[in-house]
Design a protein around this motif. Structure first.
Motif, PDB file in Angstrom:
ATOM      1  N   ARG A 180       4.599  -4.873 -10.454  1.00  0.00           N
ATOM      2  CA  ARG A 180       4.384  -3.429 -10.631  1.00  0.00           C
ATOM      3  C   ARG A 180       2.927  -3.073 -10.312  1.00  0.00           C
ATOM      4  NH1 ARG A 180       7.800   0.018 -12.905  1.00  0.00           N
ATOM      5  NH2 ARG A 180       6.121   1.255 -13.836  1.00  0.00           N
ATOM      6  N   HIS A 181       2.011  -3.929 -10.757  1.00  0.00           N
ATOM      7  CA  HIS A 181       0.594  -3.681 -10.453  1.00  0.00           C
ATOM      8  C   HIS A 181       0.358  -3.782  -8.936  1.00  0.00           C
ATOM      9  CE1 HIS A 181      -0.888  -3.754 -14.649  1.00  0.00           C
ATOM     10  NE2 HIS A 181       0.134  -4.577 -14.841  1.00  0.00           N
ATOM     11  N   TRP A 182       0.973  -4.805  -8.342  1.00  0.00           N
ATOM     12  CA  TRP A 182       0.835  -4.971  -6.891  1.00  0.00           C
ATOM     13  C   TRP A 182       1.421  -3.772  -6.152  1.00  0.00           C
ATOM     14  CZ3 TRP A 182       4.729  -5.392  -3.175  1.00  0.00           C
ATOM     15  CH2 TRP A 182       4.303  -5.792  -1.891  1.00  0.00           C
ATOM     16  N   PHE A 183       2.593  -3.287  -6.627  1.00  0.00           N
ATOM     17  CA  PHE A 183       3.256  -2.148  -5.997  1.00  0.00           C
ATOM     18  C   PHE A 183       2.381  -0.892  -6.095  1.00  0.00           C
ATOM     19  CE2 PHE A 183       6.411   1.346  -6.013  1.00  0.00           C
ATOM     20  CZ  PHE A 183       7.093   1.050  -4.839  1.00  0.00           C
ATOM     21  N   GLN A 184       1.790  -0.684  -7.277  1.00  0.00           N
ATOM     22  CA  GLN A 184       0.902   0.459  -7.473  1.00  0.00           C
ATOM     23  C   GLN A 184      -0.303   0.375  -6.531  1.00  0.00           C
ATOM     24  OE1 GLN A 184       0.810   3.411 -10.016  1.00  0.00           O
ATOM     25  NE2 GLN A 184      -0.249   3.750  -8.093  1.00  0.00           N
ATOM     26  N   ASP A 185      -0.852  -0.833  -6.390  1.00  0.00           N
ATOM     27  CA  ASP A 185      -1.995  -1.009  -5.483  1.00  0.00           C
ATOM     28  C   ASP A 185      -1.623  -0.671  -4.036  1.00  0.00           C
ATOM     29  OD1 ASP A 185      -3.651  -1.763  -7.534  1.00  0.00           O
ATOM     30  OD2 ASP A 185      -3.371  -3.914  -7.221  1.00  0.00           O
ATOM     31  N   GLN A 186      -0.413  -1.072  -3.639  1.00  0.00           N
ATOM     32  CA  GLN A 186       0.011  -0.793  -2.268  1.00  0.00           C
ATOM     33  C   GLN A 186       0.143   0.712  -2.022  1.00  0.00           C
ATOM     34  OE1 GLN A 186       0.133  -3.287  -0.020  1.00  0.00           O
ATOM     35  NE2 GLN A 186      -0.535  -4.515  -1.796  1.00  0.00           N
ATOM     36  N   LEU A 187       0.628   1.428  -3.007  1.00  0.00           N
ATOM     37  CA  LEU A 187       0.744   2.882  -2.886  1.00  0.00           C
ATOM     38  C   LEU A 187      -0.637   3.529  -2.778  1.00  0.00           C
ATOM     39  CD1 LEU A 187       3.511   3.575  -5.564  1.00  0.00           C
ATOM     40  CD2 LEU A 187       3.800   3.507  -3.080  1.00  0.00           C
ATOM     41  N   THR A 188      -1.571   3.053  -3.619  1.00  0.00           N
ATOM     42  CA  THR A 188      -2.925   3.619  -3.616  1.00  0.00           C
ATOM     43  C   THR A 188      -3.632   3.353  -2.282  1.00  0.00           C
ATOM     44  OG1 THR A 188      -3.063   3.295  -6.012  1.00  0.00           O
ATOM     45  CG2 THR A 188      -5.134   3.638  -4.839  1.00  0.00           C
ATOM     46  N   LYS A 189      -3.478   2.139  -1.747  1.00  0.00           N
ATOM     47  CA  LYS A 189      -4.121   1.777  -0.480  1.00  0.00           C
ATOM     48  C   LYS A 189      -3.638   2.660   0.669  1.00  0.00           C
ATOM     49  CE  LYS A 189      -4.905  -3.084  -1.623  1.00  0.00           C
ATOM     50  NZ  LYS A 189      -4.480  -4.477  -1.337  1.00  0.00           N
ATOM     51  N   ARG A 190      -2.421   3.134   0.563  1.00  0.00           N
ATOM     52  CA  ARG A 190      -1.852   3.952   1.638  1.00  0.00           C
ATOM     53  C   ARG A 190      -1.985   5.449   1.354  1.00  0.00           C
ATOM     54  NH1 ARG A 190       0.104  -0.877   1.475  1.00  0.00           N
ATOM     55  NH2 ARG A 190       0.789  -1.939   3.400  1.00  0.00           N
ATOM     56  N   ASP A 191      -2.779   5.770   0.343  1.00  0.00           N
ATOM     57  CA  ASP A 191      -3.061   7.173   0.016  1.00  0.00           C
ATOM     58  C   ASP A 191      -1.790   7.982  -0.220  1.00  0.00           C
ATOM     59  OD1 ASP A 191      -5.854   6.885   0.192  1.00  0.00           O
ATOM     60  OD2 ASP A 191      -5.769   7.091   2.379  1.00  0.00           O
ATOM     61  N   VAL A 192      -0.798   7.356  -0.839  1.00  0.00           N
ATOM     62  CA  VAL A 192       0.420   8.082  -1.187  1.00  0.00           C
ATOM     63  C   VAL A 192       0.080   9.095  -2.263  1.00  0.00           C
ATOM     64  CG1 VAL A 192       2.762   7.876  -2.127  1.00  0.00           C
ATOM     65  CG2 VAL A 192       1.864   6.109  -0.586  1.00  0.00           C
ATOM     66  N   VAL A 193       0.554  10.308  -2.132  1.00  0.00           N
ATOM     67  CA  VAL A 193       0.206  11.371  -3.078  1.00  0.00           C
ATOM     68  C   VAL A 193       0.672  11.019  -4.487  1.00  0.00           C
ATOM     69  CG1 VAL A 193       0.214  13.154  -1.298  1.00  0.00           C
ATOM     70  CG2 VAL A 193       2.319  12.637  -2.548  1.00  0.00           C
ATOM     71  N   ASP A 194      -0.027  11.568  -5.488  1.00  0.00           N
ATOM     72  CA  ASP A 194       0.237  11.215  -6.884  1.00  0.00           C
ATOM     73  C   ASP A 194       1.689  11.437  -7.288  1.00  0.00           C
ATOM     74  OD1 ASP A 194      -2.365  10.509  -7.093  1.00  0.00           O
ATOM     75  OD2 ASP A 194      -3.011  12.306  -8.195  1.00  0.00           O
TER      76      ASP A 194
END
Length: 253
Positions: free
Chosen positions: A203-217
């Motif tokens: 889950r932490h890794w998944f969240q990091d991947q979303l943040t790295k790709r600038d996915v909107v909140d």
């Protein structure tokens, strides 16, 4: 038939008003106690092995029952009291061992299931564990809790304790089994190489991947299953759009 009684004169001196047993006769797995009042004790009812105490005026034997009451005979011959107690103890152990072994098929099935949970090869789902837990509880309530543990031998005693522990802690044991299974699957997959990491680490890794790709909140909240802590307008991204986001860093099976 085996009978134990006190020495004639000594028995009267130690038990003048008949408070204790005047004689105990053993036959057909049952003790017939001559006392006020008289009573019958089946091997099922005995809580512990007969206790023999040797005293100056004769030997004393006490037989305790699972209802908290006991029977005592005083002033018996030393050798007779010892042999009588040994006979009762041997039959008591054999009787209770037979009761335990009478449920051997159920006992073995539960023990096998418990062993599998220690090193699970498949996901320990509730539909698999619940029936075993119910069977363990039934064995505990109908048999094990009623058996004197000292009367069934060390191996059977250990098995009984294992079943009782599982019956009373099935939820915790299943949780540990799930964690063990998940760790095994992660290790076998090669995705996680650090033993300190667990399935939740993904889950932490998944969240990091979303943040790295600038996915909107809002889309992050949708994918993570979190509440969106802002006034809600519109419906957010649909399933197709969410799938496209995840596809950017999907892990090949």
């Amino acid at each position: 038939m085996t009978r134990l009684q006190p020495k004639p004169v000594i028995g009267f001196l130690l038990n003048p008003i008949g408070q204790h047993a005047k004689g105990i006769e053993y036959r057909d797995s049952q003790l017939c106690v001559s006392a006020r009042p008289s009573r019958k004790i089946h091997l099922n009812d005995i809580d512990s092995a007969p206790l023999v105490t040797h005293k100056l005026l004769g030997s004393e034997i006490t037989i305790r029952c699972d209802d908290g009451h006991g029977t005592t005979l005083k002033g018996a011959n030393r050798r007779c009291a010892t042999e009588f107690a040994k006979t009762i103890e041997a039959d008591w152990i054999a009787h209770n061992t037979e009761r335990f072994e009478g449920s051997r098929s159920s006992i073995d099935a539960v023990l096998m299931a418990i062993a599998e949970l220690e090193a699970p090869t498949r996901y320990p789902s509730a539909c698999l564990v619940h029936p075993v837990a119910e069977q363990a509880r039934h064995l505990d309530e109908s048999l094990i809790a009623k058996l004197p543990m000292a009367a069934i031998g060390e191996d059977a005693h250990r098995q009984a304790r294992t079943i009782q522990h599982f019956a009373r802690n099935a939820g915790q044991i299943r949780s540990r089994a799930i964690s063990t299974f998940e760790q095994q699957q992660l290790a076998n997959s090669g995705i996680v190489t650090d033993k300190r990491q667990s399935l939740y680490s993904l889950r932490h890794w998944f969240q990091d991947q979303l943040t790295k790709r600038d996915v909107v909140d809002r889309a992050q909240a949708q994918l993570m299953g979190h509440k969106f802590q802002r006034p809600k307008y519109g419906y957010g991204k649909d399933l197709v759009e969410l799938r496209e986001i995840v596809a950017q860093f999907a892990i090949s099976a």
